[in-house]
Enzyme design. Sequence first.
Site, PDB file in Angstrom:
ATOM      1  N   TYR A   1       0.832  -1.199   0.000  1.00 20.71           N
ATOM      2  CA  TYR A   1       0.000   0.000   0.000  1.00 20.71           C
ATOM      3  C   TYR A   1       0.867   1.249   0.000  1.00 20.71           C
ATOM      4  O   TYR A   1       2.075   1.187   0.264  1.00 20.71           O
ATOM      5  CB  TYR A   1      -0.964  -0.007   1.187  1.00 20.71           C
TER       6      TYR A   1
ATOM      7  N   ARG B   1       8.429   4.140  -4.377  1.00 18.14           N
ATOM      8  CA  ARG B   1       8.394   3.073  -3.363  1.00 18.14           C
ATOM      9  C   ARG B   1       7.360   2.008  -3.728  1.00 18.14           C
ATOM     10  O   ARG B   1       7.588   0.814  -3.520  1.00 18.14           O
ATOM     11  CB  ARG B   1       8.102   3.647  -1.980  1.00 18.14           C
TER      12      ARG B   1
ATOM     13  N   LYS C   1      -1.594 -17.211  15.601  1.00 18.80           N
ATOM     14  CA  LYS C   1      -1.921 -17.732  14.255  1.00 18.80           C
ATOM     15  C   LYS C   1      -2.534 -16.607  13.426  1.00 18.80           C
ATOM     16  O   LYS C   1      -3.737 -16.609  13.153  1.00 18.80           O
ATOM     17  CB  LYS C   1      -2.878 -18.923  14.389  1.00 18.80           C
TER      18      LYS C   1
ATOM     19  N   GLU D   1      10.381 -24.152  12.426  1.00 21.38           N
ATOM     20  CA  GLU D   1       9.285 -25.000  11.924  1.00 21.38           C
ATOM     21  C   GLU D   1       9.244 -24.892  10.410  1.00 21.38           C
ATOM     22  O   GLU D   1      10.050 -24.203   9.794  1.00 21.38           O
ATOM     23  CB  GLU D   1       7.952 -24.569  12.543  1.00 21.38           C
TER      24      GLU D   1
HETATM   25  N1  PMP Z   1       3.253 -23.993  12.144  1.00 24.23           N
HETATM   26  C1  PMP Z   1       2.710 -23.104  11.311  1.00 24.23           C
HETATM   27  C2  PMP Z   1       3.497 -21.909  10.917  1.00 24.23           C
HETATM   28  C3  PMP Z   1       1.405 -23.297  10.824  1.00 24.23           C
HETATM   29  O1  PMP Z   1       0.848 -22.409   9.977  1.00 24.23           O
HETATM   30  C4  PMP Z   1       0.683 -24.459  11.233  1.00 24.23           C
HETATM   31  C5  PMP Z   1      -0.739 -24.701  10.810  1.00 24.23           C
HETATM   32  N2  PMP Z   1      -1.075 -24.634   9.523  1.00 24.23           N
HETATM   33  C6  PMP Z   1       1.318 -25.372  12.089  1.00 24.23           C
HETATM   34  C7  PMP Z   1       2.586 -25.099  12.538  1.00 24.23           C
HETATM   35  C8  PMP Z   1       0.607 -26.627  12.560  1.00 24.23           C
HETATM   36  O2  PMP Z   1      -0.397 -26.313  13.469  1.00 24.23           O
HETATM   37  P1  PMP Z   1      -1.706 -27.226  13.570  1.00 24.23           P
HETATM   38  O3  PMP Z   1      -1.227 -28.588  13.920  1.00 24.23           O
HETATM   39  O4  PMP Z   1      -2.497 -26.604  14.648  1.00 24.23           O
HETATM   40  O5  PMP Z   1      -2.374 -27.202  12.233  1.00 24.23           O
END
Ligand code: PMP
Length: 288
Positions: free
Chosen positions: A33, A52, A147, A179
């Site tokens: 934006y 930008r 989340k 992760e």
């Molecule tokens: N890590 C991330 C970054 C995620 O987005 C998710 C879920 N999609 C998970 C781990 C796994 O979480 P869950 O087992 O609750 O789906």
Amino acid sequence: MDRTVYLNGAWVAEGEAKVSIFDRGFLFADAIYEVTAVIQGKLVDYPGHVARLKRSLGALGIAMPVAEEVLLELHKQIARRNGVEDGLIYLQISRGVQDRDFVFPETMEPTFVMFTQKKKVLDNPKWKTGLSVKTVAEGRWSDRQIKTVQLLYSSLRKTEANREGYDDVLFVENGHITEASSANFHIVTQEGVLVTRDLSNALLHGITRGSILHLAREAELVVEERAFTPQEAKSASEAFVTSATSFVTPVVRLDGEKIGTGETGPVSGKLLEIYIREQLAAGIPVAS
Ligand code: PMP
């Protein structure tokens, strides 16, 4: 309020302007934006904002939706149509609409919206009194236990990895794996110990992760919750990810190197089987 806004090539009454719930700006924060001030009918610092905008679009690989001359004309017109002598022009461009997927195609039709806000920009009382502020930790974005839909970085890296032939990415921070892009990552050591990253703000607290660890302990596996390196993952006997829709899915290669035999392993296979069995027995029926 009865503003006229701009939406994908059309002038629309603000109440009529609708964007799909499948827009990637909404689902993945996959959008950019700009805000340009208007004072006494003049666009402020306009060339800087356009420069930008082009940099932001370029960085995300989103095409400029209109030619530069058209963009300037739209800024003038939207101010005129809404009688904005003093205020601001907000513009947002998202990658567009697609069924929800971290991976996006090479070309998409961007969503382009503009609206105005009247504001007495030149009449700012704080210019006289000044502001009072406080310090907070720099955490943009280090609160990964939430989340949120702030998924742009994950989506970009996963799409790039897909185009290079990988299924997913593992994020590494300070030498340790946090992760995968949308799943938790776990390894089984040569000694048969299930090792998974300990919970903190560094990663999402996966629901499936929690259930699988519980089942693993019930099955008398030794579980260690701690940080581990990509090197440790590469020398593991097996590895897997967990998530709400992938359950337990083996990971057999990391950065091109085999994990264990390079084939799916017995521990992840067993955990998948137990998990599905348990959820089929205990899952809540939708038909009641
Ligand atoms: N890590 C991330 C970054 C995620 O987005 C998710 C879920 N999609 C998970 C781990 C796994 O979480 P869950 O087992 O609750 O789906």
